[in-house]
Design a protein around this motif. Structure first.
Motif, PDB file in Angstrom:
ATOM      1  N   VAL A  25     -36.088 -40.830 -21.466  1.00 26.03           N
ATOM      2  CA  VAL A  25     -35.495 -39.551 -21.864  1.00 26.03           C
ATOM      3  C   VAL A  25     -36.578 -38.575 -22.304  1.00 26.03           C
ATOM      4  N   VAL A  29     -37.152 -34.946 -20.704  1.00 27.27           N
ATOM      5  CA  VAL A  29     -37.110 -33.740 -21.537  1.00 27.27           C
ATOM      6  C   VAL A  29     -38.382 -32.930 -21.328  1.00 27.27           C
ATOM      7  N   LYS A  55     -34.242 -35.100 -33.285  1.00 25.91           N
ATOM      8  CA  LYS A  55     -33.413 -35.187 -32.082  1.00 25.91           C
ATOM      9  C   LYS A  55     -34.289 -34.923 -30.861  1.00 25.91           C
ATOM     10  N   PHE A  56     -33.762 -35.294 -29.697  1.00 28.88           N
ATOM     11  CA  PHE A  56     -34.412 -34.851 -28.477  1.00 28.88           C
ATOM     12  C   PHE A  56     -34.054 -33.390 -28.259  1.00 28.88           C
ATOM     13  N   SER A  58     -32.838 -30.104 -26.522  1.00 26.65           N
ATOM     14  CA  SER A  58     -31.809 -29.910 -25.503  1.00 26.65           C
ATOM     15  C   SER A  58     -31.721 -28.462 -25.009  1.00 26.65           C
ATOM     16  N   GLY A  80     -29.488 -30.265 -20.725  1.00 28.49           N
ATOM     17  CA  GLY A  80     -29.266 -30.257 -22.169  1.00 28.49           C
ATOM     18  C   GLY A  80     -27.827 -30.599 -22.517  1.00 28.49           C
ATOM     19  N   LEU A  83     -27.414 -34.313 -22.215  1.00 28.67           N
ATOM     20  CA  LEU A  83     -27.973 -35.023 -23.363  1.00 28.67           C
ATOM     21  C   LEU A  83     -27.016 -34.982 -24.545  1.00 28.67           C
ATOM     22  N   ARG A  84     -26.408 -33.829 -24.781  1.00 27.96           N
ATOM     23  CA  ARG A  84     -25.496 -33.702 -25.919  1.00 27.96           C
ATOM     24  C   ARG A  84     -24.185 -34.454 -25.680  1.00 27.96           C
ATOM     25  N   SER A  86     -23.658 -37.016 -23.827  1.00 28.83           N
ATOM     26  CA  SER A  86     -23.890 -38.463 -23.829  1.00 28.83           C
ATOM     27  C   SER A  86     -24.419 -38.946 -25.180  1.00 28.83           C
ATOM     28  N   LEU A  88     -27.334 -38.783 -26.148  1.00 26.37           N
ATOM     29  CA  LEU A  88     -28.711 -39.254 -26.031  1.00 26.37           C
ATOM     30  C   LEU A  88     -29.663 -38.432 -26.888  1.00 26.37           C
ATOM     31  N   ASP A  89     -29.313 -37.163 -27.098  1.00 23.12           N
ATOM     32  CA  ASP A  89     -30.175 -36.311 -27.920  1.00 23.12           C
ATOM     33  C   ASP A  89     -30.258 -36.808 -29.362  1.00 23.12           C
TER      34      ASP A  89
END
Length: 198
Positions: A25, A29, A55-56, A58, A80, A83-84, A86, A88-89
Motif C-alpha cells: 500500500v 500511495v 494514516k496512509f 488518501s 484515495g 483506501l478509505r 476499504s 486500508l488508510d
C-alpha cells in the motif's frame, strides 16, 4: 491494565501479519499520490490530550491557480476513495495503539477544533482512549447523525468490557467487507460538527 495488554499484543500482531500489505500500500500511495506516504494529523486523545494519528495518505496536494489547496472532494482520487472505503488508510493507526495513544476499540478520534463544541455529555467520549474501531462504527459508522454517534460513544464508555471489545472487533471485519454503513464514510468525510449545547 488487561485492555492495555490486549491492545499491545493485538496491534503488534497486526503490524507483523500485515507488514507485507502495508509495504504494498505504501508503494502504491507513493506512485499514485506522491509523498509523503503517511498522513499525520493532530487529534484529541484521552482527556483531550493531543496526539498525531498516523494514516496512509488518501488525497493529492492539488492547488488552484493562486496556490491554494483544492477542496477535500477535489483532491480525493478514485484510489484515495478505495483506501478509505476499504479502511486500508487506517491500518497504520495500529502504531498509535502499540505506543499507547489509542486503543483497538474506543470512540474514533475527531478533530481538535471540535473540543470546545462538545456539551458535557458528548465530552465524556474522551474519558477513554480513542479507538481504531468502536461501538458507533458497527452501528452505523458515518451513515448516522452526530447526535447518534456521540450517544453510542458514551454508551460504550459506560459499558466497556473485553467481551464487548471482542464483539466490536468481530463485527468490524464484517462491516468492512460488506462496506456497511458507508454514506459520507470512508469515501467522503462527514459534515463538520458544529456543536450542540443542549
Amino acid at each position: 491494565m488487561t485492555k492495555r495488554i490486549f491492545d499491545i499484543f493485538f496491534s503488534l500482531g497486526w503490524l507483523i501479519v500485515f507488514s507485507p500489505l502495508l509495504v504494498v500500500v505504501a508503494i502504491l500511495v507513493r506512485m499514485k499520490l506522491g509523498s509523503p506516504v503517511l498522513f499525520l494529523h493532530e487529534r484529541p486523545g484521552k482527556d483531550g490530550k493531543p496526539f498525531r494519528i498516523v494514516k496512509f495518505r488518501s488525497m493529492t496536494d492539488a492547488r488552484d491557480a493562486e496556490g491554494k489547496l483544492l477542496s477535500d472532494n477535489e483532491r480525493l482520487t478514485a484510489f484515495g476513495k478505495f483506501l478509505r472505503a476499504s479502511t486500508l488508510d487506517e491500518f497504520p493507526e495500529m502504531w498509535n495503539v502499540l505506543i499507547g495513544e489509542m486503543s483497538v476499540v474506543g470512540p474514533r478520534p475527531l478533530m481538535m477544533s471540535y473540543l470546545p463544541r462538545y456539551n458535557a455529555t458528548q465530552r465524556r467520549r474522551m474519558e477513554v482512549r480513542p479507538g481504531v474501531t468502536g461501538w458507533a462504527q458497527i452501528n452505523g459508522r458515518n451513515a448516522i447523525s452526530w447526535e447518534q454517534k456521540f450517544a453510542l460513544d458514551v454508551w460504550y464508555v459506560d459499558n466497556q468490557s473485553l467481551w464487548l471489545d471482542a464483539k466490536i472487533i468481530f463485527h468490524t471485519f464484517f462491516k468492512v467487507f460488506a462496506r456497511s454503513g458507508i454514506n459520507h464514510s470512508a469515501e467522503q468525510p462527514m459534515p463538520e460538527f458544529l456543536g450542540d449545547r443542549e
